[in-house]
Design an enzyme around this catalytic site. Structure first.
Site, PDB file in Angstrom:
ATOM      1  N   ASP A 223     -15.234   4.990  -7.096  1.00 49.17           N
ATOM      2  CA  ASP A 223     -15.093   3.909  -6.119  1.00 49.17           C
ATOM      3  C   ASP A 223     -16.120   2.828  -6.432  1.00 49.17           C
ATOM      4  OD1 ASP A 223     -14.144   2.594  -3.871  1.00 49.17           O
ATOM      5  OD2 ASP A 223     -14.137   4.414  -2.659  1.00 49.17           O
TER       6      ASP A 223
ATOM      7  N   HIS B 184     -14.788  -6.169  -6.587  1.00 46.40           N
ATOM      8  CA  HIS B 184     -15.032  -5.183  -5.525  1.00 46.40           C
ATOM      9  C   HIS B 184     -14.888  -3.742  -6.009  1.00 46.40           C
ATOM     10  CE1 HIS B 184     -15.110  -7.938  -1.932  1.00 46.40           C
ATOM     11  NE2 HIS B 184     -14.707  -8.760  -2.889  1.00 46.40           N
TER      12      HIS B 184
HETATM   13  O1  LIG Z   1      -4.546  -5.458  -0.885  1.00 43.80           O
HETATM   14  P1  LIG Z   1      -4.072  -4.038  -1.035  1.00 43.80           P
HETATM   15  O2  LIG Z   1      -3.355  -3.797  -2.331  1.00 43.80           O
HETATM   16  O3  LIG Z   1      -3.307  -3.571   0.164  1.00 43.80           O
HETATM   17  O4  LIG Z   1      -5.346  -3.104  -1.107  1.00 43.80           O
HETATM   18  C1  LIG Z   1      -6.384  -3.160  -0.163  1.00 43.80           C
HETATM   19  C2  LIG Z   1      -7.715  -3.551  -0.800  1.00 43.80           C
HETATM   20  O5  LIG Z   1      -8.161  -2.501  -1.612  1.00 43.80           O
HETATM   21  C3  LIG Z   1      -9.479  -2.740  -2.064  1.00 43.80           C
HETATM   22  O6  LIG Z   1     -10.144  -1.643  -2.431  1.00 43.80           O
HETATM   23  C4  LIG Z   1      -9.448  -3.872  -3.049  1.00 43.80           C
HETATM   24  O7  LIG Z   1     -10.710  -4.067  -3.643  1.00 43.80           O
HETATM   25  C5  LIG Z   1      -8.997  -5.109  -2.275  1.00 43.80           C
HETATM   26  O8  LIG Z   1      -8.900  -6.222  -3.120  1.00 43.80           O
HETATM   27  C6  LIG Z   1      -7.657  -4.832  -1.637  1.00 43.80           C
HETATM   28  O9  LIG Z   1      -7.255  -5.921  -0.826  1.00 43.80           O
END
Ligand SMILES: O=P(O)(O)OC[C@H]1O[C@@H](O)[C@H](O)[C@@H](O)[C@@H]1O
Length: 473
Positions: free
Chosen positions: A366, A158
Site C-alpha cells: 500500500d 498516492h
Molecule cells: O477512483 P477509484 O478507482 O474508485 O479508486 C479509489 C481511489 O483509490 C486510491 O487508492 C487511489 O490512489 C485513488 O486515486 C483512487 O481514487
C-alpha cells in the site's frame, strides 16, 4: 491571491450550500490544499456518456471552481478501467502476474491525458501553480508543457512506486519515465519509493543527480521527495468522540455483548489482502479454540472497480472465503466474520474503530494506508486498542509502534492477533501514545503545506539552470 489548480481523476464537488460529499482520502486531502488558496479543481465528472462535450462543465462553490469533463465509454474502458487500473495499478503494487497491458488501452490513456491537458490549458493563468494527483495522470505535465505552459507543476503519487525491474516490465515504462520528468516536483509517499524512482531515472534515463533530491533528466530539472500523506486528525477524533450517539455504532456494540472486536476496513482491492487476512483470522481461531465465541471480526469492504475482471474475481474469492470460514467455525450463536460490502460514513467508521480492540490493516502492498492512521486517531486515550499493520504499507514507517506483520504469513498475523488481544493496558498505552502524537503532528494539513511550499519555490529559484559544480556532481 495566487491560484492553485488541482487535477485528479476523481473530483469531489460539494453540494450547494457547502455540504461536503462523502469523500475518500484523496478528496479530503485535496480539499485541505485549498484552505490557503483559491483556485480550480479539474478532473473527470464520474459520468460516462456517448458524446462528451469538449469543454468542461464549470461549477462555482465559493473560493473553489470545479471543472469537470465526462468520459466516452471507450475512454473509460481504455484509460480508467484498462491502462490505469489493469496495467499501472497492479505493476505499482508489485503484482506482475496481474498486470494486463494492451496497446489500445495505453493509447486511450495517452489520448485522455491529451484531452484533459487541452481543456485544462484554456483555464490556467500564468500565475497559477498546478498540482496533479495520482497514476491516472502521469503524462499530464508533459502534455501541458507541449502546449506551452511554463507554470510550476507538481505531481503526487498516492500509491507505491516499485523497484525498477518491476516498473520496467510495463511496455510503456520508458515513455512514462520520460514524461514524469516534466513535473517540477514529484511527491511520493515514502523514502523507498523515492529511491526506486530516482534510481530508475538515473539508470534508465541517464538522469544526473544534482543533490537535494533534484535530478537533471533530458535537460529538464525535476525534484523527487517523500511527503507522507496524513489525515484530518481533528475531524476524525471529533467524529470518534461523538460516535456513541450513532445508531449503527450503538447497535453494533450492543450486538457484540462481551465479545472483543477485530476490525478491517478496505476498498475491495487485491492490494488490501482481504482474503489473506481472513485466512489469518481463521488460523487464529484454529490455534486458539478458547477464543471461539469470544471474538468477532467485522470486515467492511465496499465494492470497487467492478468493471475490471480481477476485481470481480476477487469479490467471488472473498465471498467464498467468508462462507467457508463461517460455515466451518461458526455456530448458531456466533458468526466469526461479519462481512459487509456497504460503504459507511466517517462517523460510523470512527465509532467502530474506537470500539475495536484490534485494528487489522494488512495490505500486501500500500502506498500509505489511511485506515491505519484513522484507527490510531480514533482510539480513546484511556484504553486504546492495538494496530496490527502490514510492514508493506507506507504507514508502517510512521507507525513503528504498531504490531508490524508480514501479510503473506498467515501464522505471523494470527500470532499478532493473539498478542494484541492479550496485551496489557500499559503496553497498549505505551505503543499508542507516540503514534497518536505523530499522527497529530504529521496530519493532512502538514502534508499539503509541505508540498505546496516546495512547489511555490519553482516560481523562481528552482528554475535556474544548475551551476557547473552541481552538474558535475
Ligand atoms: O477512483 P477509484 O478507482 O474508485 O479508486 C479509489 C481511489 O483509490 C486510491 O487508492 C487511489 O490512489 C485513488 O486515486 C483512487 O481514487
Amino acid at each position: 491571491m495566487a491560484r492553485l489548480v488541482i487535477v485528479s481523476n476523481r473530483v469531489a464537488v460539494p453540494e450547494e450550500g457547502g455540504k461536503a460529499v462523502a469523500a475518500g482520502g484523496l478528496a479530503v486531502a485535496v480539499k485541505e490544499a485549498f484552505s490557503s488558496y483559491e483556485g480550480l479543481w479539474f478532473g473527470w465528472s464520474g459520468t460516462v456518456t456517448e458524446n462528451p462535450a469538449e469543454e468542461p462543465t464549470l461549477i462555482d462553490r465559493g473560493r473553489v471552481q470545479y471543472a469537470v469533463v465526462d468520459l466516452s465509454p471507450q475512454d473509460h474502458k481504455e484509460y480508467y478501467a484498462g491502462f490505469a487500473n489493469r496495467a499501472l495499478w497492479p505493476i505499482m503494487h508489485y503484482r506482475l502476474g496481474l498486470g494486463a497491458f494492451s496497446r489500445s488501452d495505453y493509447s486511450g490513456y495517452s489520448r485522455v491525458n491529451r484531452t484533459f491537458a487541452r481543456a485544462l490549458a484554456k483555464l490556467v493563468e500564468p500565475d497559477d501553480i498546478i498540482w496533479v494527483h495520482d497514476y491516472h495522470l502521469l503524462p499530464l505535465a508533459s502534455e501541458l508543457r507541449g502546449l506551452g505552459l511554463a507554470n510550476p507543476i507538481g505531481y503526487f503519487h498516492h500509491i507505491p512506486w516499485p523497484a525498477a525491474d518491476v516498473f520496467n516490465s510495463l511496455p510503456a515504462s520508458g515513455d512514462l519515465l520520460r514524461a514524469i520528468a516534466d513535473y517540477d516536483l514529484i511527491g511520493l509517499q515514502t523514502d523507498p519509493d523515492v529511491q526506486n524512482l530516482s534510481r530508475n531515472l538515473i539508470d534508465t534515463m541517464r538522469a544526473i543527480p544534482l543533490g537535494g533530491g533534484s535530478l537533471m533528466v533530458d535537460g529538464r530539472r525535476t525534484r523527487i521527495r517523500s511527503f507522507p500523506i496524513g489525515i484530518d486528525v481533528d475531524g476524525f477524533r471529533e467524529a470518534a468522540d461523538k460516535a456513541g450517539s450513532n445508531k449503527v455504532v450503538r447497535e453494533t456494540i450492543a450486538g457484540l455483548r462481551t465479545r472483543k472486536l477485530l476490525i478491517g476496513v478496505d476498498r475491495l482491492d487485491y492490494s488490501k489482502g482481504v482474503p489473506e487476512r481472513m485466512e489469518a483470522v481463521s488460523s487464529f481461531f484454529a490455534s486458539n479454540p478458547d477464543q471461539r465465541g469470544n471474538v468477532t471480526y467485522i470486515q467492511i469492504t465496499p465494492k470497487s472497480r467492478s468493471e475490471v475482471p480481477e476485481y470481480e474475481q476477487l469479490a467471488r474469492e472473498v465471498n467464498e472465503t467468508v462462507g467457508e470460514i463461517n460455515g466451518s467455525l461458526g455456530d448458531p450463536a456466533w458468526t466469526p466474520i461479519q462481512y459487509v460490502t456497504k460503504a459507511y460514513p466517517r462517523p460510523v467508521l470512527a465509532g467502530l474503530y474506537r470500539a475495536a480492540r484490534v485494528g487489522l490493516v494488512t495490505p500486501m502492498r500500500d502506498g500509505m494506508n489511511l485506515v491505519a492512521k484513522e484507527y490510531v486517531v480514533a482510539q480513546s486515550e484511556e484504553d486504546p486498542g492495538v494496530l496490527v499493520l502490514s510492514k508493506f504499507a507506507g504507514a508502517a514507517r510512521q507507525l513503528p509502534e504498531a504490531l508490524l506483520v508480514n501479510p503473506y504469513d498467515r501464522f505471523e498475523v494470527a500470532e499478532a492477533i493473539r498478542t494484541a488481544l492479550y496485551m496489557s493496558r500499559g503496553e497498549r498505552l505505551e505503543r499508542w501514545k507516540p503514534m497518536a502524537e505523530r499522527m497529530t503532528r504529521e496530519d493532512v494539513d502538514w502534508w499539503a503545506r509541505n508540498f505546496l511550499t516546495e512547489l511555490e519555490h519553482f516560481r523562481t529559484v528552482e528554475r535556474e539552470p544548475p551551476t557547473a559544480a552541481q552538474a558535475a556532481e
